[in-house]
Design an enzyme around this catalytic site. Structure first.
Site, PDB file in Angstrom:
ATOM      1  N   ILE A 228       0.825  -1.213   0.000  1.00  0.00           N
ATOM      2  CA  ILE A 228       0.000   0.000   0.000  1.00  0.00           C
ATOM      3  C   ILE A 228       0.861   1.265   0.000  1.00  0.00           C
ATOM      4  CG2 ILE A 228      -1.919  -1.189   1.098  1.00  0.00           C
ATOM      5  CD1 ILE A 228      -1.129   0.185   3.745  1.00  0.00           C
ATOM      6  N   GLY A 229       2.121   1.084  -0.428  1.00  0.00           N
ATOM      7  CA  GLY A 229       3.048   2.200  -0.434  1.00  0.00           C
ATOM      8  C   GLY A 229       4.052   2.138   0.684  1.00  0.00           C
ATOM      9  N   THR A 230       3.968   1.086   1.496  1.00  0.00           N
ATOM     10  CA  THR A 230       4.833   0.953   2.669  1.00  0.00           C
ATOM     11  C   THR A 230       6.116   0.186   2.385  1.00  0.00           C
ATOM     12  OG1 THR A 230       3.468  -0.932   3.294  1.00  0.00           O
ATOM     13  CG2 THR A 230       2.977   1.160   4.351  1.00  0.00           C
TER      14      THR A 230
ATOM     15  N   ASN B 273      14.604  -2.183   6.485  1.00  0.00           N
ATOM     16  CA  ASN B 273      15.067  -1.234   5.482  1.00  0.00           C
ATOM     17  C   ASN B 273      15.041   0.158   6.104  1.00  0.00           C
ATOM     18  OD1 ASN B 273      14.968   0.773   3.309  1.00  0.00           O
ATOM     19  ND2 ASN B 273      14.691  -0.946   1.917  1.00  0.00           N
TER      20      ASN B 273
ATOM     21  N   LYS C 110      15.798   3.133   5.033  1.00  0.00           N
ATOM     22  CA  LYS C 110      15.241   4.224   4.236  1.00  0.00           C
ATOM     23  C   LYS C 110      13.716   4.222   4.321  1.00  0.00           C
ATOM     24  CE  LYS C 110      17.024   5.008   0.144  1.00  0.00           C
ATOM     25  NZ  LYS C 110      17.578   6.388   0.207  1.00  0.00           N
TER      26      LYS C 110
ATOM     27  N   GLY D 209       6.281  -4.052  13.190  1.00  0.00           N
ATOM     28  CA  GLY D 209       5.770  -3.064  12.247  1.00  0.00           C
ATOM     29  C   GLY D 209       6.064  -1.640  12.677  1.00  0.00           C
TER      30      GLY D 209
ATOM     31  N   GLU E  30       2.509   2.697  12.023  1.00  0.00           N
ATOM     32  CA  GLU E  30       1.576   3.503  12.799  1.00  0.00           C
ATOM     33  C   GLU E  30       2.159   4.152  14.046  1.00  0.00           C
ATOM     34  OE1 GLU E  30      -2.512   1.132  11.938  1.00  0.00           O
ATOM     35  OE2 GLU E  30      -0.599   0.124  11.951  1.00  0.00           O
TER      36      GLU E  30
END
Length: 734
Positions: free
Chosen positions: A459-461, A625, A627, A696, A699
């Site tokens: 989703i762009g993550t 990662n 970045k 994760g 959020e």
């Protein structure tokens, strides 16, 4: 070009997104980009009242207009079913056109399907609807609802009554709308008894189950495709009514149908973060030890669905106190059904908790950082379980040092620079560590490439990149030779992209799959005639750097081993556990932690408030990662600026419609509002949670951010913001 870190390892390296070139070149295909021969366009007809009964629906004029193929409504839509299985997730459970009752402004009462979007739009405007209006309520003040206990220990009433120092206040967060750049859309095809539905979904596997349940079709006849998502922030986790409208129209007409919501419709009927109202009561000893903490919170929900914003999620375990109680209740409003928005529950909950902690620290005359350190628990006091990994103390101390917190003077308005009044504030943050059941497959090919597949989605993550990194780390195959396929329910079932769960979920499954594929390649190398590794024992062989070989002995490229065996490829499958009832939760308290330190500047003479800089330190386990991880936290911090200072969806008390339902009037933080952001990751692997120790990060960066900003606002101006967003009028009124 992607680079490994200095150690030569792929995991932890700040490699660029493997899907980046497609996105910047326009080759990434999003849902509304799909076009098929014979494609028709659907436009919903929203209600113009917030509560009432449809007494007449006149479609005659619309049906006469050029290009109109069908006006879909309660009288002619195929049978649509309410999704009742609790394991199949959907927020608005009522199927579209299920009855003639209107419960919120913008509820779909019909939909026009035509040859062009313009024709469908014109015909939708020609549908005439008559209503018997009923009273409605879109008010922001919440009251009523029977409080139920979510967490409790000790006796909060007795402890509060007898405490030396007490504090209580009510904190309010408004309706916020996701406003993703990509509009909600569905493109549905129906051929030979099977659906293919293109949807910007954050959960393709769940969407497949929802489609089967809602359309009354076998699951095997449902395929959901979501290759790229132009952000969702939670609004695209579960399907909305337009999903079923597009699918029903495709089946009834036997033609592909595209339905793209307008921005206004996104505000009306595709979810939002609900209003929360939280009454906090804290008590402490004079030396700063919490003796009582209670949180009673309300959130609004729709008239027909019970959406619960879990504001008390973090309260029971974040700080040590012998007496605690968290209670909650729902209050119904005539609004569309709320849904998850980045950091659901904990984000508004921590605004209240971390604001109250700041206010009590001031009352105690104790530094806010020190106050939190004093109340650090040794275990999760709500469950009596040990933490799998917790480094909040290090986050607080490291953040304070990097920010220069020791130079802070506590008096309001006492710090200035370049003629501006400075305010320094801070807050802690936390987010649960989730992992979901996942399957993955990895194929090593004779052409020197690899392919990894999983029915999760990016989703762009950065999920495409994370999976490619995992395969590269295990095999030594360069990233540009690794193909990752996601976003298709036909692939091995994977996790939803929500709750910051995707990365932690795919890691064990992908690692197991790639190791199984490596073993298969090694097996070929030691069994194939003329192989330089023929008859070597399996335990002597290693697979590294893209080669199979023996240390100090013969080696060969992995693809050569596959080719010599006459095979096109070898593959491996992997599987990992998890879920909402993850058995690991019975043994450990699983969470990430962090701390935000914020500087604001306040210029009352020109009414200018700005967030100048933010230092954030995150304990999120091992970082896959750097970045992309930093990008996630930076984006969340900017979203925190929006939450603290700008975002608020207003409902018109005259008709119940969201008033500022566009990107001109719904104000979000822009580049011009973005502060200087310094992100640090402690990088302590949580190997209890998974092999690599990763949790994760999507959020946690938003959790606590608004409180840190409003705490800084108080330090600068003396105005305590207890109702978001902060208003210049309130600051000037001081």
């Amino acid at each position: 070009m992607n680079h490994m870190d200095r150690s030569g390892k792929m995991i932890g390296s700040p490699v660029k997104r493997v899907d980046g070139p497609k996105k910047v070149s326009g080759r990434a295909v999003y849902t509304s980009d799909h076009h098929f021969p014979g494609l028709l366009y659907a436009v919903p007809v929203p209600s113009t009242i917030a509560s009432g009964i449809i007494t007449a629906l006149d479609t005659s004029e619309a049906e006469k207009l050029p290009g109109v193929r069908l006006v879909l409504h309660a009288g002619n839509v195929m049978k649509l079913y309410r999704v009742s299985n609790p394991k199949v997730l959907i927020d608005e459970k009522r199927p579209p056109f299920a009855d003639n009752e209107v419960r919120y402004y913008g509820q779909y009462v019909a939909a026009v399907i035509a040859d062009t979007f313009e024709q469908a739009s014109a015909a939708a405007n020609a549908v005439k609807v008559s209503y018997n209006k009923k009273p409605f309520d879109v008010g922001e003040h919440l009251e009523g609802g029977k409080l139920r206990v979510e967490s409790e220990r000790g006796d909060v009433e007795k402890a509060f009554a007898s405490a030396s120092v007490t504090f209580e206040a009510t904190y309010v967060t408004p309706t916020e709308t996701h406003v993703a750049i990509e509009l909600h859309a569905t493109v549905a095809t129906y051929e030979n008894g099977a659906f293919t539905i293109y949807e910007p979904s954050q959960a393709v596997v769940n969407a497949q189950a929802v489609a089967a349940a809602g359309l009354g079709e076998p699951k095997e006849n449902m395929r959901i495709v979501s290759r790229f998502v132009g952000s969702g922030f939670g609004s695209k986790l579960w399907p909305w009514p337009h999903f079923f409208i597009a699918a029903a129209a495709a089946k009834q007409l036997g033609r592909p149908v595209k339905l793209v919501l307008s921005r206004k419709m996104n505000f009306q009927s595709a979810g939002h973060r609900p209003i929360t109202q939280q009454h906090m009561r804290l008590a402490a000893t004079p030396d700063g030890r919490l003796v009582s903490l209670s949180q009673d919170y309300l959130n609004h929900t729709s008239m027909s669905d019970d959406y619960h914003e879990d504001c008390g999620e973090a309260t029971p375990f974040l700080y040590s106190t012998p007496n605690l109680r968290v209670r909650t209740a729902l209050v119904r409003r005539n609004v569309g059904t709320p849904t998850s928005m980045r950091g659901p529950g904990a984000v508004p909950g921590l605004f209240a908790l971390e604001s109250a902690m700041d206010e009590l620290a001031i009352k105690l005359k104790i530094d806010p950082v020190q106050f939190r350190l004093i109340n650090e628990p040794k275990l999760d006091e709500s469950s009596r379980l040990p933490f799998s990994s917790r480094h909040l103390v290090e986050c607080l101390k490291s953040g304070a040092e990097k920010f220069g917190w020791s130079k802070r003077t506590p008096d309001v308005g006492s710090m200035t620079r370049d003629g501006k009044i400075l305010g320094w504030g801070m807050a802690a943050c936390t987010w649960p560590a989730f992992r979901m059941p996942t399957q993955a497959s990895v194929e090593l090919k004779a052409d020197g490439t690899a392919r990894a597949v999983c029915a999760t989605q990016d989703i762009g993550t950065g999920t495409y990149t994370v999976i490619a990194q995992l395969v590269s780390e295990e095999t030594g195959i360069p990233l540009d030779k690794i193909d990752v396929a996601l976003g298709d329910s036909d692939l091995p079932p994977g996790p939803f992209s929500g709750g910051s769960a995707a990365t932690a979920s795919v890691i064990p499954a992908v690692l197991q799959a790639v190791r199984q594929a490596k073993k298969a390649a090694i097996d070929l190398a030691v069994r194939t005639q003329n192989s330089p590794l023929l008859n070597y024992k399996l335990e002597e062989i290693e697979f590294a750097g893209g080669e199979i070989g023996v240390t100090g002995g013969p080696r060969m490229a992995f693809d050569r081993a596959i080719e010599m065996a006459g095979a096109a490829s070898v593959s491996g499958q992997g599987k990992s556990e998890g879920g909402f009832a993850d058995p690991l939760k019975k043994k450990y308290s699983l969470h990430s932690y962090g701390a935000h330190f914020v500087e604001v500047s306040w210029q009352p003479e020109i009414a200018r408030l700005r967030v100048e800089r933010v230092v954030t330190v995150i304990d999120g386990g091992r970082v896959i990662n750097r970045k992309m991880a930093a990008n996630q936290i930076e984006g969340a911090v900017v979203m925190g600026v929006g939450m603290a200072m700008f975002e608020h969806t207003w409902y018109d008390p005259r008709n119940g419609a969201p008033i500022n339902s566009n990107m001109a009037d719904y104000v979000v933080a822009t580049h011009a509002d973005a502060p200087e952001i310094d992100v640090t990751f402690l990088d302590h692997p949580d190997t209890i949670f998974n092999e690599l120790g990763a949790r994760g990060l999507g959020e946690i960066g938003l959790a606590g951010a608004a409180a840190a900003i409003t705490n800084a606002i108080h330090h600068a101006s003396g105005v305590r913001v207890r109702k978001l967003p902060a208003m210049i009028e309130d600051l000037l009124g001081a």
